[in-house]
Design a protein around this motif. Structure first.
Motif, PDB file in Angstrom:
ATOM      1  N   GLY A  69       0.823  -1.209   0.000  1.00  0.00           N
ATOM      2  CA  GLY A  69       0.000   0.000   0.000  1.00  0.00           C
ATOM      3  C   GLY A  69       0.850   1.249   0.000  1.00  0.00           C
ATOM      4  N   GLY A  70       1.945   1.196   0.746  1.00  0.00           N
ATOM      5  CA  GLY A  70       2.814   2.360   0.871  1.00  0.00           C
ATOM      6  C   GLY A  70       3.478   2.772  -0.420  1.00  0.00           C
ATOM      7  N   ALA A  73       1.109   4.929  -2.266  1.00  0.00           N
ATOM      8  CA  ALA A  73       0.946   6.215  -1.588  1.00  0.00           C
ATOM      9  C   ALA A  73       2.178   7.098  -1.753  1.00  0.00           C
ATOM     10  CB  ALA A  73       0.670   5.979  -0.105  1.00  0.00           C
ATOM     11  N   THR A 115      -2.034  -1.944  -3.181  1.00  0.00           N
ATOM     12  CA  THR A 115      -1.490  -0.783  -3.888  1.00  0.00           C
ATOM     13  C   THR A 115      -2.617   0.130  -4.361  1.00  0.00           C
ATOM     14  OG1 THR A 115       0.346  -2.184  -4.611  1.00  0.00           O
ATOM     15  CG2 THR A 115       0.092  -0.067  -5.718  1.00  0.00           C
ATOM     16  N   GLY A 118      -3.766   2.004  -1.201  1.00  0.00           N
ATOM     17  CA  GLY A 118      -2.761   2.992  -0.811  1.00  0.00           C
ATOM     18  C   GLY A 118      -2.748   4.188  -1.739  1.00  0.00           C
ATOM     19  N   CYS A 132     -11.518   1.360   1.934  1.00  0.00           N
ATOM     20  CA  CYS A 132     -10.947   0.458   2.948  1.00  0.00           C
ATOM     21  C   CYS A 132     -12.036  -0.078   3.868  1.00  0.00           C
ATOM     22  CB  CYS A 132      -9.881   1.191   3.768  1.00  0.00           C
ATOM     23  SG  CYS A 132      -8.333   1.500   2.888  1.00  0.00           S
TER      24      CYS A 132
END
Length: 202
Positions: A69-70, A73, A115, A118, A132
């Protein structure tokens, strides 16, 4: 250099760097570093957090979820801070594509859910949080990760409209369609009632 060429060069660099960041296979790296074996030979063979959970190591699964996810982001936030909202969307979309088709794994990547979420959180946090929550609610009720992903992806487009972030709708639509495409095997298993549940073996 003319301004139009300079802009194209910048956007091209943003797309390439976003793709390369998204291509980092954190699931494979985390499981290897933690001595859990080759993730591609475990469970479904997918490189995402759900398959990492099938190793029995919850910490590895959480780390993979956050890192996958990061990277979406980070791509959005860095590109947006440097070059504006259009570059942010381009970087986020490129990172998402990188996760699905990573050059490091011969373009055999994951299904992009972490992903995707994020990227949404960084592009428009209301839409990201809502998606989410949709994922979480579906997962709690059904305990099926793939179904949760599909419902969240499908919901993200109308959520962007309802929450006043229409500028995100084209990108969100493309990402949602790709998530459905990458889950086509899961969709068949869901139809036949054979899709594994979260925490179960495949």
């Amino acid at each position: 250099m003319p301004a139009t060429e300079y802009g194209a060069a910048i956007l091209g660099a943003v797309a390439v760097l976003g793709y390369l960041l998204g291509s980092i296979p954190f699931g494979v790296l985390v499981t290897r570093i933690m001595g859990l074996g080759d993730l591609r030979k475990i469970g479904s063979g997918n490189i995402g957090a759900t398959n990492v959970l099938r190793t029995g190591n919850k910490a590895a699964a959480v780390a993979t979820l956050l890192l996958d996810g990061g990277k979406g982001a980070v791509a959005v936030l860095v590109a947006g801070a440097l070059f504006g909202p259009n570059a942010a969307q381009l970087a986020g979309g490129a990172a998402f594509i990188g996760h699905l088709y990573p050059v490091w794994l011969r373009f055999q990547g994951g299904k992009g859910v972490a992903t995707f979420l994020g990227t949404l959180l960084a592009l428009g946090w209301p839409v990201g949080i809502a998606a989410c929550l949709v994922w979480l609610a579906t997962a709690v009720v059904t305990r099926i990760s793939s179904l949760s992903a599909l419902v969240a992806a499908a919901a993200a487009v109308p959520l962007a409209l309802v929450l006043g972030q229409r500028e995100l709708m084209p990108l969100v639509t493309v990402m949602a369609l790709l998530i459905f495409w990458r889950h086509r095997g899961n969709i068949m298993r869901l139809a036949h009632g054979t899709e594994p549940r979260i925490g179960g073996k495949k």
